[in-house]
Motif scaffolding. Structure first.
Motif, PDB file in Angstrom:
ATOM      1  N   ARG A 501     125.455  45.351 -20.213  1.00  0.00           N
ATOM      2  CA  ARG A 501     123.498  45.802 -20.548  1.00  0.00           C
ATOM      3  C   ARG A 501     123.347  44.254 -21.046  1.00  0.00           C
ATOM      4  O   ARG A 501     123.893  44.099 -21.073  1.00  0.00           O
ATOM      5  CB  ARG A 501     123.507  46.494 -21.364  1.00  0.00           C
ATOM      6  N   ASN A 502     122.143  43.367 -19.684  1.00  0.00           N
ATOM      7  CA  ASN A 502     121.613  42.431 -19.533  1.00  0.00           C
ATOM      8  C   ASN A 502     122.664  40.994 -19.707  1.00  0.00           C
ATOM      9  O   ASN A 502     122.834  40.163 -20.525  1.00  0.00           O
ATOM     10  CB  ASN A 502     121.338  42.003 -20.953  1.00  0.00           C
ATOM     11  N   ASN A 503     124.055  41.037 -19.113  1.00  0.00           N
ATOM     12  CA  ASN A 503     124.801  40.566 -18.885  1.00  0.00           C
ATOM     13  C   ASN A 503     124.279  39.794 -17.506  1.00  0.00           C
ATOM     14  O   ASN A 503     124.390  39.672 -16.677  1.00  0.00           O
ATOM     15  CB  ASN A 503     126.396  41.477 -17.900  1.00  0.00           C
ATOM     16  N   THR A 504     124.411  37.831 -18.698  1.00  0.00           N
ATOM     17  CA  THR A 504     123.723  36.963 -17.391  1.00  0.00           C
ATOM     18  C   THR A 504     125.236  35.945 -17.444  1.00  0.00           C
ATOM     19  O   THR A 504     124.356  34.828 -16.234  1.00  0.00           O
ATOM     20  CB  THR A 504     123.172  35.991 -18.533  1.00  0.00           C
ATOM     21  N   THR A 505     126.314  36.112 -17.166  1.00  0.00           N
ATOM     22  CA  THR A 505     126.593  35.534 -17.080  1.00  0.00           C
ATOM     23  C   THR A 505     128.684  35.559 -16.106  1.00  0.00           C
ATOM     24  O   THR A 505     129.361  35.871 -15.931  1.00  0.00           O
ATOM     25  CB  THR A 505     127.722  35.149 -18.621  1.00  0.00           C
ATOM     26  N   LYS A 506     128.049  37.699 -15.979  1.00  0.00           N
ATOM     27  CA  LYS A 506     128.508  37.834 -15.077  1.00  0.00           C
ATOM     28  C   LYS A 506     130.202  37.885 -15.740  1.00  0.00           C
ATOM     29  O   LYS A 506     131.159  38.370 -15.604  1.00  0.00           O
ATOM     30  CB  LYS A 506     129.791  37.460 -14.121  1.00  0.00           C
ATOM     31  N   GLU A 507     130.316  38.568 -17.374  1.00  0.00           N
ATOM     32  CA  GLU A 507     131.456  38.503 -18.224  1.00  0.00           C
ATOM     33  C   GLU A 507     132.338  40.080 -17.569  1.00  0.00           C
ATOM     34  O   GLU A 507     131.085  41.034 -17.027  1.00  0.00           O
ATOM     35  CB  GLU A 507     130.836  39.109 -19.800  1.00  0.00           C
ATOM     36  N   TRP A 648     112.582  19.971 -10.889  1.00  0.00           N
ATOM     37  CA  TRP A 648     113.239  21.307 -11.528  1.00  0.00           C
ATOM     38  C   TRP A 648     114.637  22.247 -11.025  1.00  0.00           C
ATOM     39  O   TRP A 648     114.956  23.584 -11.994  1.00  0.00           O
ATOM     40  CB  TRP A 648     112.551  22.100 -10.538  1.00  0.00           C
ATOM     41  N   PHE A 649     115.429  21.273 -10.859  1.00  0.00           N
ATOM     42  CA  PHE A 649     117.320  22.243 -10.577  1.00  0.00           C
ATOM     43  C   PHE A 649     117.090  22.257 -11.917  1.00  0.00           C
ATOM     44  O   PHE A 649     118.066  22.321 -12.634  1.00  0.00           O
ATOM     45  CB  PHE A 649     118.230  21.177  -9.440  1.00  0.00           C
ATOM     46  N   ILE A 650     116.978  20.630 -12.480  1.00  0.00           N
ATOM     47  CA  ILE A 650     117.640  20.149 -13.571  1.00  0.00           C
ATOM     48  C   ILE A 650     117.490  21.132 -14.557  1.00  0.00           C
ATOM     49  O   ILE A 650     117.746  21.228 -15.650  1.00  0.00           O
ATOM     50  CB  ILE A 650     117.290  18.780 -14.113  1.00  0.00           C
ATOM     51  N   ILE A 651     115.802  21.424 -14.955  1.00  0.00           N
ATOM     52  CA  ILE A 651     115.073  22.080 -16.076  1.00  0.00           C
ATOM     53  C   ILE A 651     115.770  23.583 -15.596  1.00  0.00           C
ATOM     54  O   ILE A 651     116.411  24.602 -16.565  1.00  0.00           O
ATOM     55  CB  ILE A 651     113.685  21.980 -15.027  1.00  0.00           C
ATOM     56  N   GLY A 652     116.103  23.789 -14.824  1.00  0.00           N
ATOM     57  CA  GLY A 652     116.932  25.405 -14.334  1.00  0.00           C
ATOM     58  C   GLY A 652     118.180  25.918 -14.814  1.00  0.00           C
ATOM     59  O   GLY A 652     118.273  26.696 -15.150  1.00  0.00           O
ATOM     60  N   ALA A 653     118.775  24.287 -14.836  1.00  0.00           N
ATOM     61  CA  ALA A 653     120.149  24.446 -15.524  1.00  0.00           C
ATOM     62  C   ALA A 653     119.988  24.898 -16.982  1.00  0.00           C
ATOM     63  O   ALA A 653     120.741  24.919 -16.961  1.00  0.00           O
ATOM     64  CB  ALA A 653     120.871  23.192 -14.839  1.00  0.00           C
ATOM     65  N   ALA A 654     118.808  24.160 -17.267  1.00  0.00           N
ATOM     66  CA  ALA A 654     118.861  23.850 -18.987  1.00  0.00           C
ATOM     67  C   ALA A 654     118.222  25.260 -19.691  1.00  0.00           C
ATOM     68  O   ALA A 654     118.600  25.309 -20.306  1.00  0.00           O
ATOM     69  CB  ALA A 654     118.123  22.440 -19.181  1.00  0.00           C
ATOM     70  N   ILE A 655     117.882  26.386 -18.656  1.00  0.00           N
ATOM     71  CA  ILE A 655     116.890  26.978 -19.127  1.00  0.00           C
ATOM     72  C   ILE A 655     117.727  28.757 -19.175  1.00  0.00           C
ATOM     73  O   ILE A 655     118.350  28.713 -17.936  1.00  0.00           O
ATOM     74  CB  ILE A 655     115.777  27.337 -18.585  1.00  0.00           C
ATOM     75  N   ASN A 656     117.611  30.181 -20.096  1.00  0.00           N
ATOM     76  CA  ASN A 656     117.986  30.947 -19.844  1.00  0.00           C
ATOM     77  C   ASN A 656     117.533  31.487 -18.240  1.00  0.00           C
ATOM     78  O   ASN A 656     116.456  31.721 -17.825  1.00  0.00           O
ATOM     79  CB  ASN A 656     117.913  31.947 -21.124  1.00  0.00           C
ATOM     80  N   ALA A 657     118.658  32.131 -17.809  1.00  0.00           N
ATOM     81  CA  ALA A 657     118.573  32.938 -16.344  1.00  0.00           C
ATOM     82  C   ALA A 657     118.024  34.425 -16.768  1.00  0.00           C
ATOM     83  O   ALA A 657     117.187  34.580 -15.422  1.00  0.00           O
ATOM     84  CB  ALA A 657     119.784  33.577 -15.822  1.00  0.00           C
ATOM     85  N   ASN A 658     117.597  34.846 -18.073  1.00  0.00           N
ATOM     86  CA  ASN A 658     116.994  35.714 -18.122  1.00  0.00           C
ATOM     87  C   ASN A 658     115.655  35.683 -18.297  1.00  0.00           C
ATOM     88  O   ASN A 658     115.280  36.581 -19.158  1.00  0.00           O
ATOM     89  CB  ASN A 658     117.302  36.966 -19.138  1.00  0.00           C
ATOM     90  N   THR A 659     115.277  34.998 -17.911  1.00  0.00           N
ATOM     91  CA  THR A 659     113.511  34.280 -18.469  1.00  0.00           C
ATOM     92  C   THR A 659     112.727  34.463 -17.364  1.00  0.00           C
ATOM     93  O   THR A 659     112.980  33.853 -16.656  1.00  0.00           O
ATOM     94  CB  THR A 659     113.044  33.517 -19.549  1.00  0.00           C
ATOM     95  N   ALA A 660     112.015  34.357 -17.542  1.00  0.00           N
ATOM     96  CA  ALA A 660     110.046  34.191 -16.466  1.00  0.00           C
ATOM     97  C   ALA A 660     110.080  32.667 -16.716  1.00  0.00           C
ATOM     98  O   ALA A 660     110.034  32.437 -15.071  1.00  0.00           O
ATOM     99  CB  ALA A 660     108.880  34.545 -17.894  1.00  0.00           C
ATOM    100  N   THR A 733     115.412  36.134  -8.978  1.00  0.00           N
ATOM    101  CA  THR A 733     116.646  35.425  -8.829  1.00  0.00           C
ATOM    102  C   THR A 733     118.275  36.178  -9.770  1.00  0.00           C
ATOM    103  O   THR A 733     118.302  36.800  -9.846  1.00  0.00           O
ATOM    104  CB  THR A 733     116.090  34.689 -10.821  1.00  0.00           C
ATOM    105  N   ARG A 734     119.365  34.544 -10.292  1.00  0.00           N
ATOM    106  CA  ARG A 734     120.421  35.372  -9.673  1.00  0.00           C
ATOM    107  C   ARG A 734     120.866  35.822 -11.496  1.00  0.00           C
ATOM    108  O   ARG A 734     120.169  35.403 -12.184  1.00  0.00           O
ATOM    109  CB  ARG A 734     121.593  34.649  -9.650  1.00  0.00           C
ATOM    110  N   THR A 735     122.130  36.108 -11.702  1.00  0.00           N
ATOM    111  CA  THR A 735     121.512  37.073 -13.400  1.00  0.00           C
ATOM    112  C   THR A 735     122.339  36.024 -14.086  1.00  0.00           C
ATOM    113  O   THR A 735     122.212  35.797 -15.629  1.00  0.00           O
ATOM    114  CB  THR A 735     122.983  37.660 -13.151  1.00  0.00           C
ATOM    115  N   ASP A 736     123.044  34.862 -13.453  1.00  0.00           N
ATOM    116  CA  ASP A 736     124.229  33.606 -14.435  1.00  0.00           C
ATOM    117  C   ASP A 736     123.218  32.252 -14.097  1.00  0.00           C
ATOM    118  O   ASP A 736     123.629  31.286 -14.320  1.00  0.00           O
ATOM    119  CB  ASP A 736     124.997  34.333 -13.336  1.00  0.00           C
ATOM    120  N   ALA A 737     121.931  32.329 -12.956  1.00  0.00           N
ATOM    121  CA  ALA A 737     121.972  31.052 -12.805  1.00  0.00           C
ATOM    122  C   ALA A 737     120.329  30.579 -12.252  1.00  0.00           C
ATOM    123  O   ALA A 737     119.414  32.016 -11.272  1.00  0.00           O
ATOM    124  CB  ALA A 737     122.299  30.114 -11.874  1.00  0.00           C
ATOM    125  N   CYS A 738     119.708  29.929 -11.977  1.00  0.00           N
ATOM    126  CA  CYS A 738     117.430  29.915 -12.272  1.00  0.00           C
ATOM    127  C   CYS A 738     118.224  29.408 -10.577  1.00  0.00           C
ATOM    128  O   CYS A 738     117.562  28.514  -9.638  1.00  0.00           O
ATOM    129  CB  CYS A 738     117.266  28.949 -12.911  1.00  0.00           C
TER     130      CYS A 738
END
Length: 911
Positions: A501-507, A648-660, A733-738
């Motif tokens: 559940r809530n697997n954001t990094t494809k573990e 925005w690409f840099i901002i997306g890389a710095a935040i959690n993938a499962n957020t608004a 969005t993807r589960t592991d990236a924005c």
């Protein structure tokens, strides 16, 4: 007759009284000897279990109860009184606090017919085709449904309600539409309605089965379009309807109505098969389960196919064990009953393993039974036989053949079946007792149990499956002072059914699952795991936390640390006991890409800022005509879009993938990258317009409005539609990236397709323009200044279009081949340096911009100025001009005479 009727009614009342005393989900059967007057009649009745749950409303549950009543009556006419009696009961009938009977209806009547028991359905009820063909329809013919079977089903099945729905259909007639057809009171309307309804009924009779009512609902213009509805029980077929429509066409023609035979609508795309009958798109049908199963199947018609949306069918044998298991809590002798039920469940799960593993509802029921067993075992000492039977049952339902059923259960976010299964094993094993050693091996589970007799020796137990993967458990002797019984269980495949559940990094779980239970407190345990897949990275020691996600359970890292050992092994050192494993992530296919990305983006952003500064400095100097003006507007917005997209690409890389915030970053990145391509398209269309359509002209404001609508309007529409379609289902969005999702919704195509289309259009325009410019006429030479601008535009498009196409071509490659390091490196380099290429090919290679910069900063005086003579003016006769025919650098040689000296100055300006 009256006495028999009284007997039947009395039975119903007795059933209601008994039902008020029955536990929900418990079936029971009994017998009564009723005496009415001087007549004595034996009656048996049975309530099948479990009661079928119909729906849930807050804390109340609604169930459908199937009641069989065995009676002896002279003929079936006596049943009419029973039907009336059931109808006259003042529902809802309260029989106990919070227990109400809301309805009662007679559905099935079975009578002795020779050596067989023939069963008939009451009105509005019918057997499915499966039952009709298995137990032989009374008519002896194959049918989609039937209302009578020759042999009573041994499963106690009842006639389910016919699936009734309304088909909305229409056809057109070659007649002039008159306003009176809009008035339901007009003679014309009623004449048309009467003629057409009678024709439809006559045409469908004998051709189409299951038709209940036909009604013309109105008329529309377009010749005359007739709208009508058919109420059906779902037993019709598309071919039957087509045959009926052909009859309607010919019959109405005889009455003076010419029907367009190809205009019938509303029946194409119907779902139709022998199991569920016919239904319209999105229609839902509830039908009975196959033989030997209890429950319901809900199917929905989607795109011409019936799709199962809910299946509660449970194997009857499992259902019977569940019913008996639920009595354990109130049983006076659970110690004797529990071993019997464990053995029964083990035997049934072995014999019917294929039926069980293919049914999610049956697996869920087995887990319900195991949970009941584990709770009942709290006050019971479990022996080797009982523990073995319990574990073998678990082994039967977690094999690879059950994966699809477990996936169906885990896709229900609130479902905790897999977590309850693991917890039931832990709880049941805690009650196990032995004075020696017990070992059990199955294809999916290995179990070792031992009684500690010497607290000076550490506990060490290892497991291995088919010489493939292994693991071990170690507890230091200092933790074993109470001489406990230790049960260790190794699962080979249970990790496949425990959801991440809530697997954001494809573990992924990359080892066996080890469970250790001890009937004492243990604060130090060490577990070794061999990696199943050595291509995974970043191992984490985890345990299954049953309380996470509203008690549905998930992997947790609390209280455990990991140590990477040699030979692909990981050691977990934990402070508690439960079920453990290791989670690992896919290795980064390109670690260096991260550094390239940030360095390249830094250069790109700097280049774009410099580009915008240069455009601001030379704006007044270079915009001498409409073409040049629109060209520089496009370059400025192209650079601005890419700059904002990179930020925005840099901002997306710095935040959690499962957020608004991640969704917002993805939206703006998508929008501005699309804007980049659409401004490239604007440049190409400008070039096409000014070179090919030379005799057409637009004002500057018109061209500017078109450019902004194209550059920002189209990307905005695409981006908004993309998020509107996918965001409600959390698949934007993807589960592991924005960035845009690919795996679930392929919304990434909302970027790839427009980009590739624009690249293709730009290349086509470029080819057309080159051919056109090579065939220049004399009239074209008069627009030398504008032609120079168009050459710059063409050069910009010719370089940037293939560059951007190549960049995102490799971007698609990273999706298709995510593990290919070479593709990742090339894409990262090209993508990161887009801004630098825009600066060079969009700005610096424009000679007019360079001239304007030199003039602005007076650089020419510091480059090559030698004063030789001064005169009163400049001699125009000494100015040499070498024309640039092939677009090469032009050299102007200016001879200047100074009035103050005899020296001369030569200025060489390249453009």
């Amino acid at each position: 007759m009256a006495m028999h009727a009284v007997n039947l009614y009395s039975i119903i009342l007795l059933l209601l009284v008994n039902f008020s005393q029955a536990q929900v989900l418990h079936g029971y059967e009994d017998q009564y000897n009723l005496t009415v007057g001087s007549t004595s009649v034996n009656h048996e009745y049975q309530i099948h279990a479990p009661l079928r749950q119909k729906r849930e409303v807050t804390s109340l549950q609604e169930y459908v109860i199937d009641i069989e009543v065995f009676v002896t009556i002279p003929d079936e006419s006596y049943l009419d009184g029973l039907k009336q009696f059931l109808k006259k009961i003042p529902y809802p009938l309260n029989v106990e606090q919070n227990v109400n009977v809301t309805d009662g209806v007679l559905t099935t009547t079975c009578t002795q017919n020779g050596e067989y028991t023939q069963c008939k359905c009451e009105k509005d009820y019918a057997w499915s085709s499966t039952i009709c063909n298995k137990y032989r329809s009374c008519s002896g013919e194959y049918a989609i449904t039937c209302d009578c079977i020759q042999v009573a089903s041994p499963d106690g099945l009842y006639c389910p309600a016919k699936s009734s729905f309304v088909l909305k259909m229409s056809f057109s007639m070659d007649k002039e539409f008159v306003p009176a057809l809009n008035n339901i009171s007009s003679p014309e309307y009623n004449q048309y309605k009467s003629d057409i309804e009678d024709t439809i009924i006559q045409s469908y009779s004998g051709t189409v089965m299951g038709i209940q009512t036909v009604a013309v609902t109105g008329f529309r213009s377009g010749s005359v379009i007739v709208d009508y509805e058919i109420a059906t029980t779902g037993t019709l077929s598309s071919s039957d309807l087509q045959a009926g429509n052909d009859k309607i066409t010919s019959s109405l023609l005889e009455k003076g109505y010419k029907v367009n035979a190809a205009s019938f609508t509303g029946f194409q795309g119907l779902c139709n098969n022998s199991d569920y009958g016919v239904g319209q798109d999105l229609g839902i049908i509830i039908t009975a389960c196959p033989a030997q199963q209890i429950g319901n199947i809900n199917v929905q018609c989607k795109n011409g196919e019936w799709c199962i949306i809910n299946n509660t069918c449970v194997l009857k044998e499992i259902n019977d064990i569940l019913s008996n298991a639920q009595k354990l809590a109130s049983s006076p002798e659970p110690v004797t009953e529990l071993p019997i039920l464990i053995e029964q469940l083990n035997n049934i799960s072995t014999v019917f393993i294929n039926n069980i593993t293919s049914s999610a509802a049956t697996i869920s029921s087995v887990v319900d039974i195991l949970t009941i067993f584990s709770n009942a075992a709290k006050n019971v000492t479990i022996t080797e036989t009982e523990l073995g039977g319990f574990i073998e049952t678990v082994n039967n339902i977690i094999g690879s053949e059950s994966t699809k059923s477990w996936d169906a259960l885990n896709n229900q976010n609130a479902d905790s079946t897999s977590s309850r299964l693991l917890q039931s094993v832990e709880l049941f094993a805690t009650s196990f007792s032995t004075n020696s050693f017990f070992k059990l091996e199955t294809n999916n589970i290995n179990l070792n149990a031992i009684k500690i007799t010497n607290n000076n020796i550490a506990y060490n137990e290892s497991f291995k499956f088919n010489n493939t993967v292994h693991g071990s458990v170690s507890i230091p002797s200092s933790e074993l002072s109470t001489l406990p019984v230790i049960v260790s269980i190794a699962y080979l495949s249970i990790s496949d059914i425990l959801p991440l559940r809530n697997n954001t990094t494809k573990e992924k779980v990359n080892g066996i699952v080890l469970t250790t239970v001890v009937n004492s407190v243990i604060k130090k345990v060490s577990l070794d795991f061999e990696m199943k897949n050595t291509f995974l990275d970043k191992p984490e020691c985890v345990f299954w936390n049953f309380t996470l996600f509203n008690n549905t359970g998930s992997w947790d890292t609390s209280g455990c640390t990991s140590v990477i050992l040699g030979n692909s092994n990981v050691r977990c050192q934990c402070e508690h006991l439960t079920s453990f494993s290791i989670l690992m992530s896919p290795k980064d296919p390109c670690k260096i890409c991260t550094y390239i990305t940030y360095i390249g983006l830094g250069i790109s952003i700097g280049s774009l800022v410099l580009c915008l500064l240069i455009e601001a400095i030379v704006w007044q100097s270079v915009n001498k005509n409409k073409t040049s003006y629109i060209r520089h507007v496009s370059i400025v917005n192209l650079a601005l879009s890419l700059l904002i997209a990179d930020i925005w690409f840099i901002i997306g890389a710095a935040i959690n993938a499962n957020t608004a915030a991640c969704s917002a970053a993805t939206f703006f990145t998508h929008f501005f990258y699309l804007a980049l391509f659409f401004w490239m398209l604007t440049l190409a269309l400008l070039l096409f317009f000014r070179v090919v359509l030379v005799f057409k002209d637009l004002g500057k404001s018109q061209m500017l409005a078109i450019a902004f609508c194209l550059g920002y309007g189209c990307p905005l529409i695409i981006a908004v539609v993309s998020v509107a379609v996918t965001a409600p289902k959390s698949n934007y969005t993807r589960t592991d990236a924005c960035w845009l999702n690919w795996d679930n919704t392929m919304v990434l195509l909302a970027f790839v397709i427009p980009a590739l289309v624009i690249i293709t259009i730009n290349l086509i325009i470029l080819i057309v323009v080159i051919v056109k410019m090579l065939r220049r006429t004399i009239g074209d030479m008069s627009r030398a200044e504008e032609t120079s601008t168009l050459k710059v535009v063409a050069r910009c498009i010719a370089i940037l279009t293939p560059f951007l196409g190549l960049t995102w071509g490799f971007g698609i490659g990273t999706v298709v081949a995510p593990d290919n390091k070479g593709i990742h490196v090339v894409f990262t380099v090209l993508n990161a340096f887009q801004g630098f290429f825009v600066l060079v090919f969009g700005t610096l290679l424009d000679s007019k911009i360079r001239d304007a910069l030199l003039k602005t900063f007076s650089l020419s005086r510091n480059v090559s100025q030698q004063t030789r003579s001064t005169t009163g003016g400049v001699s125009s006769g000494n100015t040499n001009y070498r024309p640039n025919i092939f677009g090469q650098k032009k050299t102007y040689r200016v001879h200047e005479v100074s009035t103050s000296s005899n020296s001369t100055s030569n200025y060489s300006v390249l453009s």
